[in-house]
Design a protein around this motif. Structure first.
Motif, mmCIF file in Angstrom:
data_model
loop_
_atom_site.group_PDB
_atom_site.id
_atom_site.type_symbol
_atom_site.label_atom_id
_atom_site.label_comp_id
_atom_site.label_asym_id
_atom_site.label_seq_id
_atom_site.Cartn_x
_atom_site.Cartn_y
_atom_site.Cartn_z
ATOM 1 N N LEU A 1 1.056 -1.222 -0.002
ATOM 2 C CA LEU A 1 0.011 0.013 -0.208
ATOM 3 C C LEU A 1 0.698 1.345 0.141
ATOM 4 C CD1 LEU A 1 -2.740 -1.086 2.582
ATOM 5 C CD2 LEU A 1 -2.788 -1.207 0.057
ATOM 6 N N SER A 2 2.117 0.999 -0.241
ATOM 7 C CA SER A 2 2.959 2.349 -0.258
ATOM 8 C C SER A 2 3.724 2.820 -1.491
ATOM 9 C CB SER A 2 4.073 1.977 0.869
ATOM 10 O OG SER A 2 5.128 3.040 0.650
ATOM 11 N N ASP A 3 3.539 3.784 -1.917
ATOM 12 C CA ASP A 3 4.244 4.161 -3.319
ATOM 13 C C ASP A 3 5.637 4.623 -3.145
ATOM 14 O OD1 ASP A 3 2.035 3.627 -5.050
ATOM 15 O OD2 ASP A 3 1.740 5.723 -5.138
ATOM 16 N N SER A 4 5.717 4.757 -1.701
ATOM 17 C CA SER A 4 7.132 5.338 -1.310
ATOM 18 C C SER A 4 8.390 4.159 -1.628
ATOM 19 C CB SER A 4 7.294 5.615 0.090
ATOM 20 O OG SER A 4 6.442 6.888 0.279
ATOM 21 N N TYR A 5 7.574 2.909 -1.253
ATOM 22 C CA TYR A 5 8.479 1.581 -1.521
ATOM 23 C C TYR A 5 9.092 1.551 -2.845
ATOM 24 C CZ TYR A 5 10.248 -3.083 -1.240
ATOM 25 O OH TYR A 5 10.837 -4.374 -1.316
ATOM 26 N N SER A 6 8.057 1.729 -3.626
ATOM 27 C CA SER A 6 8.223 1.425 -4.992
ATOM 28 C C SER A 6 9.454 2.475 -5.591
ATOM 29 C CB SER A 6 7.080 1.317 -6.117
ATOM 30 O OG SER A 6 6.126 0.329 -5.696
ATOM 31 N N ARG A 7 8.964 3.650 -5.046
ATOM 32 C CA ARG A 7 10.025 4.793 -5.543
ATOM 33 C C ARG A 7 11.575 4.368 -4.792
ATOM 34 N NH1 ARG A 7 7.053 10.218 -3.556
ATOM 35 N NH2 ARG A 7 9.223 10.841 -4.238
ATOM 36 N N LEU A 8 11.599 3.918 -3.567
ATOM 37 C CA LEU A 8 12.765 3.614 -2.963
ATOM 38 C C LEU A 8 13.747 2.565 -3.765
ATOM 39 C CD1 LEU A 8 14.536 4.497 -0.716
ATOM 40 C CD2 LEU A 8 13.471 2.437 0.535
ATOM 41 N N VAL A 9 13.073 1.448 -4.136
ATOM 42 C CA VAL A 9 13.885 0.264 -4.716
ATOM 43 C C VAL A 9 13.917 0.531 -6.364
ATOM 44 C CG1 VAL A 9 12.855 -1.017 -2.745
ATOM 45 C CG2 VAL A 9 11.644 -1.186 -4.944
ATOM 46 N N ARG A 10 13.369 1.355 -6.927
ATOM 47 C CA ARG A 10 13.519 1.677 -8.353
ATOM 48 C C ARG A 10 14.888 2.465 -8.934
ATOM 49 N NH1 ARG A 10 7.493 1.231 -10.505
ATOM 50 N NH2 ARG A 10 6.690 -0.434 -9.286
ATOM 51 N N ARG A 11 15.614 2.242 -9.572
ATOM 52 C CA ARG A 11 16.833 3.215 -9.948
ATOM 53 C C ARG A 11 16.483 3.729 -11.331
ATOM 54 N NH1 ARG A 11 22.443 0.838 -9.194
ATOM 55 N NH2 ARG A 11 22.890 3.037 -8.853
ATOM 56 N N ARG A 12 15.299 3.100 -11.839
ATOM 57 C CA ARG A 12 14.828 3.586 -13.155
ATOM 58 C C ARG A 12 13.526 3.559 -13.146
ATOM 59 N NH1 ARG A 12 18.362 -0.102 -15.375
ATOM 60 N NH2 ARG A 12 16.772 -0.789 -16.840
ATOM 61 N N ARG A 13 12.952 4.417 -14.258
ATOM 62 C CA ARG A 13 11.441 4.359 -14.627
ATOM 63 C C ARG A 13 11.232 2.930 -15.159
ATOM 64 N NH1 ARG A 13 8.670 8.937 -13.919
ATOM 65 N NH2 ARG A 13 9.924 10.918 -13.921
ATOM 66 N N MET A 14 9.944 2.526 -14.733
ATOM 67 C CA MET A 14 9.715 1.073 -15.135
ATOM 68 C C MET A 14 8.488 1.161 -16.304
ATOM 69 S SD MET A 14 8.254 -2.083 -12.813
ATOM 70 C CE MET A 14 10.074 -2.100 -12.171
ATOM 71 N N THR A 15 8.464 0.170 -17.208
ATOM 72 C CA THR A 15 7.461 0.214 -18.070
ATOM 73 C C THR A 15 6.100 -0.338 -17.542
ATOM 74 O OG1 THR A 15 7.971 -2.088 -19.027
ATOM 75 C CG2 THR A 15 9.223 -0.047 -19.834
ATOM 76 N N VAL A 16 4.928 -0.134 -18.316
ATOM 77 C CA VAL A 16 3.608 -0.773 -17.627
ATOM 78 C C VAL A 16 3.548 -2.062 -17.738
ATOM 79 C CG1 VAL A 16 1.230 -0.812 -18.018
ATOM 80 C CG2 VAL A 16 2.612 1.446 -18.370
ATOM 81 N N SER A 17 4.158 -2.669 -18.654
ATOM 82 C CA SER A 17 4.341 -4.108 -18.708
ATOM 83 C C SER A 17 5.259 -4.645 -17.596
ATOM 84 C CB SER A 17 4.980 -4.725 -20.066
ATOM 85 O OG SER A 17 4.924 -5.843 -20.150
ATOM 86 N N ALA A 18 6.220 -4.135 -17.253
ATOM 87 C CA ALA A 18 7.052 -4.465 -16.121
ATOM 88 C C ALA A 18 6.332 -4.390 -14.909
ATOM 89 C CB ALA A 18 8.497 -4.097 -16.144
ATOM 90 N N GLU A 19 5.613 -3.295 -14.870
ATOM 91 C CA GLU A 19 4.795 -3.214 -13.529
ATOM 92 C C GLU A 19 3.958 -4.249 -13.346
ATOM 93 O OE1 GLU A 19 4.051 -0.891 -10.275
ATOM 94 O OE2 GLU A 19 4.825 0.245 -11.820
ATOM 95 N N MET A 20 3.128 -4.673 -14.456
ATOM 96 C CA MET A 20 2.208 -5.736 -14.372
ATOM 97 C C MET A 20 2.922 -7.148 -13.980
ATOM 98 S SD MET A 20 -0.468 -5.556 -17.495
ATOM 99 C CE MET A 20 0.741 -5.562 -18.637
#
Length: 422
Positions: free
Chosen positions: A151-170
């Motif tokens: 439930l946290s967008d902060s976690y996703s922002r923290l562990v990503r070093r680049r932008r992610m594609t929509v497909s990879a997000e799925m």
């Protein structure tokens, strides 16, 4: 006097863990660092900082209330390679920051057997009991992080070093955790390119004494490939939980993809069950590479007539194949992005290089997830970090009998228990 000191220590530990649980029921992920530091200090564990590994497990970044946007360096991040914190993460060891003056400690942060990061803890003069308290705190913090991160967008922002594609997000939202172990089995997986993966997915689940294993490679490198893989995996799970056989799983996946895409999208897949007690492997292949067994320093590619890829409406009859594993075997399911990807000179990475890397690092007694982490980094380096296809590996180690006490932890990078030293 010693008994009094032990009793006081146990009381402080119980208070730390109990109060931390009680106060985090209604907190957010961003509030966890402050609450952990507050409740750990009275037990002698001061200045606790939570560091989480990025998606590719190359850096460790402190969990902050407002992390930098995805793709930007996080404040005070630490590299995994060549650092004490990184070694703690890689090998599952509680380590002093400096040997001469061990006031600060790095403690692996592991949820079950899935590596999340490390804790930095200040504890001058730590004894065996203190190290045990660190391990218990890390275990609780890992559970808290995992419970709050969906439930946290902060976690996703923290562990990503680049932008992610929509497909990879799925794809990443769909995957089970990367490492899982019992006293009779170890499962671990990696998937690249982490931020652009489109059609690859893997899956595993345990049902009694049976391990269900699967890997998919959907056609294309776009969002439609992600949709195809998502539908295929969801159909597999629904079919599996309905009590169907592997051949029926494959036929149903084929039917669902054909109905949805009219034969214009397909996926290769390998669906398998492993009897954990006997080592009997049953699998079906829909246009996919067969399983490979790494046995000692050799590899055995299991033969079986493949059926057509799922989604073409041709899977009327699917052949089920069987093989017998031997104790100590490592079973590999993989996609063609591992073996067929070519470097700038046109040379394939190849099965020989793939298997040789695994057998050499198996001999080094590295934790299984660390072996796969190094494999994928080696693979990326071979291709100068330019992968033209998804590359996914699912590795299963089967010991043939229950592991000795502490062995599953050693294989997955979990700190050895120190309960006997308290």
């Amino acid at each position: 006097m010693i008994a009094h000191r032990d009793s006081a220590s146990m009381a402080a530990r119980a208070s730390m863990l109990g109060e931390l649980i009680a106060t985090t029921h209604t907190c957010t992920l961003e509030q966890i660092p402050g609450l952990v530091a507050e409740h750990a200090a009275p037990a002698g564990l001061r200045d606790v900082v939570i560091y989480l590994a990025d998606l590719q497990q190359e850096v460790l970044s402190p969990l902050a209330a407002e992390p930098a946007p995805a793709g930007q360096p996080q404040e005070a991040e630490i590299g995994v390679e060549g650092t004490v914190a990184g070694r703690s993460f890689q090998h599952g060891e509680i380590l002093p920051a400096t040997v001469r003056d061990p006031e600060q400690w790095w403690v692996p942060l592991v949820n079950g057997t899935d590596r999340l990061g490390v804790l930095r803890i200040t504890a001058p003069g730590a004894d065996a009991g203190t190290l045990h308290d660190m391990e218990l705190l890390a275990g609780l913090v890992a559970l808290l992080v995992v419970s709050k991160r969906p439930l946290s967008d902060s976690y996703s922002r923290l562990v990503r070093r680049r932008r992610m594609t929509v497909s990879a997000e799925m794809e990443w939202r769909l995957m089970p955790q990367r490492t899982f172990a019992t006293d009779q089995l170890v499962v671990s997986a990696v998937m690249e390119p982490a931020y652009e993966v489109s059609g690859d997915v893997y899956d595993y689940a345990i049902e009694g004494h049976v391990a269900h294993l699967a890997i998919f490679d959907a056609m294309g490198h776009d969002t439609a490939a992600g949709l195809t893989a998502n539908l295929a995996l969801t159909t597999l799970r629904n079919s599996r939980q309905s009590g169907m056989t592997p051949a029926q799983w494959a036929a149903r996946i084929d039917g669902e993809l054909t109905a949805q895409f009219g034969g214009e999208r397909f996926a290769t897949c390998l669906l398998a069950t492993l009897d954990i007690l006997s080592g009997e492997l049953l699998w079906v292949s829909c246009g996919h590479y067969p399983p490979v067994i790494v046995r000692s320093r050799t590899t055995v590619e299991l033969g079986c007539p493949p059926s057509p890829p799922a989604g073409l409406g041709l899977a009327e009859t699917v052949a089920e194949c069987r093989a017998q594993l031997q104790p100590g075997d490592r079973l590999l399911l993989y996609t063609d992005g591992i073996t067929e990807a070519r470097n700038r000179q046109g040379e394939e990475f190849g099965m020989e290089r793939f298997a040789d890397f695994l057998t050499r690092h198996q001999a080094d007694e590295l934790p299984v997830p660390e072996t796969l982490r190094r494999l994928i980094l080696h693979h990326l380096a071979y291709h100068e970090r330019r992968l033209r296809d998804d590359a996914t590996v699912l590795l299963v180690e089967w010991p043939g009998r229950p592991y000795p006490k502490g062995r599953p932890e050693a294989l997955t990078g979990v700190p050895p228990g120190t309960a006997g030293n308290t």
